[in-house]
Scaffold this active site. Structure first.
Site, PDB file in Angstrom:
ATOM      1  N   HIS A   3      -0.853   0.369   7.501  1.00 14.61           N
ATOM      2  CA  HIS A   3      -1.578   0.427   6.185  1.00 14.61           C
ATOM      3  C   HIS A   3      -1.379   1.964   5.742  1.00 14.61           C
ATOM      4  CE1 HIS A   3      -4.286  -0.225   2.792  1.00 14.61           C
ATOM      5  NE2 HIS A   3      -5.021   0.616   3.289  1.00 14.61           N
ATOM      6  N   CYS A  19       0.732  -1.131   0.134  1.00 13.65           N
ATOM      7  CA  CYS A  19      -0.101  -0.043  -0.040  1.00 13.65           C
ATOM      8  C   CYS A  19       0.605   1.354  -0.084  1.00 13.65           C
ATOM      9  CB  CYS A  19      -0.776  -0.038   1.121  1.00 13.65           C
ATOM     10  SG  CYS A  19      -0.111  -0.139   2.652  1.00 13.65           S
TER      11      CYS A  19
END
EC number: 3.4.19.12
Length: 852
Positions: free
Chosen positions: A812, A340
């Site tokens: 994330h 990510c």
């Protein structure tokens, strides 16, 4: 031949008896894949077409590169290769049987393509069928497979080897490109002890050490024990593993990961994360109803917690119905497993017009002049990704009427929503110890890595990374003599410190901490989170304040003294990238993250930070280099830990920071930073520092400053640092020779002799043109000093990257971008209109200069 005829293939089938004779002229060009050959049978080298695409994928039987329908002719014209294996996956409706059930209707006995299935399709109504055939250009003759009897043995062997070849992205390293989780062999037959153990909804701790995080529930006897520093970056004492060795009970589930969709399960016997198809039953044995569980950071159920302001919820805008966005510029990117950070950075990069023009605008020329293996060319892969994100070809809204029509024709054409950057990631992370792994990485560090690659692979007359580059003026003052020295360096990111002492809600923070400790002691749910609120003006003030210079050597005193340094902008970039220094190290060197809220402005004016140069009344420090001291025992050389800490806080590996400080002779974090930029591509970049014994030859990074090489040339290390700042090699060597290999004086010398840059450009341009794979499309890129785009210091916010988690090595990343007047959230494959952009929780911010 017209394109329609070329790809019809309806009249191009050959009689069986002619197949062998037809292939004879092409036999020398057909190869059998060997060990080490990369076979690209799932993705086009120039686009994101695959066997799932309408035109399928053509795989060259000589180079094993894959090409979509739009790009196969380019490869044929460039190489003259005629024989390709055409792969196509069909999705068809199952035929209902007489009893009302669905009967499979297959053309092939099995699925032989390593492709993901479309989760949107109901497997009870649809099935997949893979088709392979040989295609011979330019007449597009087709030979359906299998056809073992009529084909030469070499062709049959080559086709079988190609179809069974492993993905080129799989590596032997267990940390790289992890395999998809498999069901545990113990799941179906797992024995669970009827010992009456029931697991409470909260208050968990390890039964052997009282640890309250990284806890694992053994699914055989219900023991709750701590894990080791392994699975997700959390710490532990390994008691869960010890318990397995004592009992042999193989499966454990991580507490805090249980949701209605599943949980993280680990098999000690199989030594890997696994799937447990019977996890609901196994958890129910200990009184856990997984349908009522939601994942949390502290292992509590949602109904045990008050409404939270967790950064995971706020940054991803959880709980808010977000409208999906489709079309050009609204294409998502698949998460390849902790990728990510790459997705967020590339979405921001390709929202910038200069990068769009450089790669997507030049796409035809880049593709036409790409090397024979375009998968290993940076500009080709950048153009491919940029086109994938901006064309809208892979971001189409679902069409219900179209879907019904396709189903009626028994042929389903799947929507291509989102791109998978496997080929891009594999190339740009090649040989990099961190980015080539499947671990989470720092988005800021990846941004600098990308800029370095852009710098080294020019594409056209302008380098798009120029929009980020700016000059920093460093003013260093000797506190005793009051004399000053002005130097300049190149940078790409403005790093803002977090002024924790300026928090406006200190009383609330103190009260929250007391309540949190009380709740932890009493094993109660924690209180509602209170986040420190920091004014942006305080962070900007902290950036502009003087800082102490460790081990400052005053040329006025000819000795070490106290010194202070201030930084100002000698130029303002077109695009200002601001990093909030949220990540730091504790006294125990364990990385930690500051969970703060900063009121980042939509409009930013930093003109007051413009550098002014030497002021009236200021006296410059003498231009005298410090004495070179060679210790009897090089291993006794101290490493400036404060400089190491500064670099580590930027996100660079700790060992790389230590090497940078050591090899630059403790001259400070700025000089060491330039060493890092020049060496971050080396395979041993993050390896531990090994100091050579006296008299040994050091590695390429160990050229001591001030030391003259045996060939009377300046140390290569110094040359590399100056080149990394944007100067030409010959000019760097000339400057170092003129200043007795003093790095700071050499930089000053370059800025005071701009006319010499012109003299070295012609020869260097010819050298660069000869060595560059895309030489035919490059223009001469001569410049005087570092290329900058100076202008006003007034900016407007257009994007930011946010991080969730406790460390850059876990968690994330999500990207928010302002497009067409509204904010859009890019959360991997999910692209939606943002309703509550969390501008106060960002990690990296992108500002664009406001035209004056």
């Amino acid at each position: 031949m017209q394109r329609a005829a070329l790809f019809s293939g309806s009249d191009a089938q050959m009689a069986a008896g002619d197949l062998g004779e037809l292939l004879v002229p092409y036999m020398p060009t057909i190869r059998v894949p060997k060990s080490g050959d990369r076979v690209y049978k799932t993705e086009c080298a120039f686009s994101y077409d695959s066997p799932d695409s309408e035109g399928g994928l053509y795989v060259c039987m000589n180079t094993f590169l894959g090409f979509g329908r739009e790009h196969i002719e380019r490869h044929y014209r460039k190489t003259g290769q005629c024989v390709y294996l055409h792969l196509k996956r069909h999705v068809i409706e199952k035929v209902p049987g007489a009893s009302g059930g669905a009967l499979p209707k297959r053309r092939n006995a099995k699925l032989f393509l390593d492709l993901e299935t479309n989760s949107d399709l109901n497997s009870d109504d649809f099935e997949y069928e893979d088709e392979a055939k040989l295609v011979i250009f330019p007449d597009h003759y087709e030979i359906s497979l299998p056809n073992i009897e009529e084909l030469p043995a070499l062709v049959t062997i080559a086709c079988d080897a190609l179809l069974s070849a492993k993905s080129p992205y799989r590596k032997q390293d267990s940390d790289s490109w992890e395999e998809e989780l498999q069901a545990s062999k113990h799941a179906k037959t797992l024995v669970q002890l009827d010992n009456g153990v029931r697991i409470p909804p909260s208050g968990w701790k390890c039964s052997k050490c009282d640890l309250r995080e990284n806890l694992w529930l053994n699914l055989t006897d219900g023991s709750v024990l701590c894990g080791k520093w392994f699975f997700d970056g959390s710490g532990g004492n390994g008691h869960a593993t010890e318990h397995y060795k004592e009992t042999g009970y193989p499966l454990a589930v991580k507490l805090g990961t249980i949701t209605p969709d599943g949980a993280d399960v680990y098999s000690f016997d199989e030594e890997e994360p696994v799937l447990d198809p019977h996890i609901a039953k196994h958890l129910a044995h200990f009184g856990i109803d997984m349908l009522q569980m939601q994942v949390t950071e502290n292992g509590l159920r949602d109904n045990d917690i008050k409404p939270r302001v967790s950064e995971w919820e706020v940054i991803q805008e959880a709980g808010v119905k977000l409208k999906p966005m489709y079309g050009p510029g609204y294409t998502g990117m698949k998460n390849l497993g902790n990728s990510c950070y790459l997705n967020a950075v590339m979405q921001a990069i390709f929202s910038i017009p200069e990068f769009q023009r450089a790669y997507v605008g030049n796409l035809p020329r880049i593709f036409d002049y790409s090397p024979l293996d375009p998968t290993q060319d940076f500009n080709t892969q950048m153009a491919k990704l940029g086109h994938g994100l901006l064309s809208g070809q892979y971001s189409k809204p679902p069409m219900k009427s179209e879907l019904i029509e396709q189903v009626m024709k028994e042929e389903h054409k799947p929507q291509h929503n989102g791109v998978s950057p496997q080929m891009f990631k594999a190339f740009i992370s090649k040989d990099h110890p961190e980015f080539s792994s499947n671990r989470q990485q720092d988005a800021q560090e990846f941004f600098l890595h990308l800029i370095n690659l852009v710098e080294r692979n020019p594409v056209g007359s302008e380098n798009p990374s120029d929009v980020f580059r700016f000059l920093v003026e460093e003013r260093t003052q000797c506190c005793q003599s009051r004399k000053v020295r002005y130097t300049e360096r190149v940078d790409y990111i403005m790093q803002l410190p977090v002024a924790m002492e300026a928090a406006t809600n200190k009383d609330e923070l103190i009260a929250y901490e007391l309540k949190r400790r009380e709740a932890e002691a009493a094993r109660r749910p924690p209180p509602e989170l209170v986040r420190a609120k920091i004014p942006f003006s305080a962070c900007l003030q902290a950036f502009s304040e003087p800082s102490n210079v460790e081990d400052f050597w005053s040329s006025a005193l000819q000795a070490k003294s106290a010194g202070v340094k201030t930084s100002r902008f000698a130029s303002f970039p077109e695009y200002l990238v601001v990093q909030i220094k949220k990540f730091t190290f504790g006294l125990d060197w364990i990385p930690k993250k500051l969970d703060v809220s900063i009121d980042m402005p939509d409009f930013l004016d930093i003109n007051h930070l413009r550098a002014r140069g030497l002021q009236p009344g200021e006296e410059e420090l003498p231009d005298i280099a410090p004495p070179i001291i060679i210790p009897d025992d090089p291993k006794a050389l101290d490493i400036d830990e404060s400089s190491v800490m500064q670099l580590a806080e930027m996100g660079f590996p700790l060992e790389a920071c230590r090497k940078a400080v050591y090899y630059t002779g403790n001259l400070g974090a700025e000089v060491a930073f330039n060493w890092i930029i020049a060496h971050m591509e080396e395979p041993d970049f993050a390896e531990p520092l090994v100091i050579p014994a006296f008299g040994e030859v050091a590695s390429s990074g160990a050229a001591g400053f001030g030391a003259v090489g045996l060939d009377n040339q300046p140390p290569e290390e110094m040359v590399a640092i100056i080149i990394s700042m944007g100067f030409q090699r010959d000019l760097a060597i000339q400057a170092l020779k003129a200043t007795n290999n003093n790095l700071e004086r050499a930089l000053e010398w370059i800025f005071s002799h701009p006319e010499l840059e012109e003299e070295v450009e012609p020869a260097l341009d010819m050298m660069n043109m000869a060595n560059n794979a895309n030489a035919n499309i490059l223009a001469e890129t001569g410049s005087e000093g570092p290329r900058i785009k100076d202008g006003s210091g007034r900016y407007e916010l257009f994007g930011f990257i946010s991080h969730m988690g406790t460390s850059t090595m876990s968690g994330h990343y999500v990207c928010h971008l302002k497009k067409e007047g509204r904010w859009v959230i890019y959360n991997d494959l999910r692209v939606c209109a943002s309703e509550r952009p969390p501008k106060d929780l960002g990690y990296i911010y992108f500002y664009h200069r406001i035209p004056s």
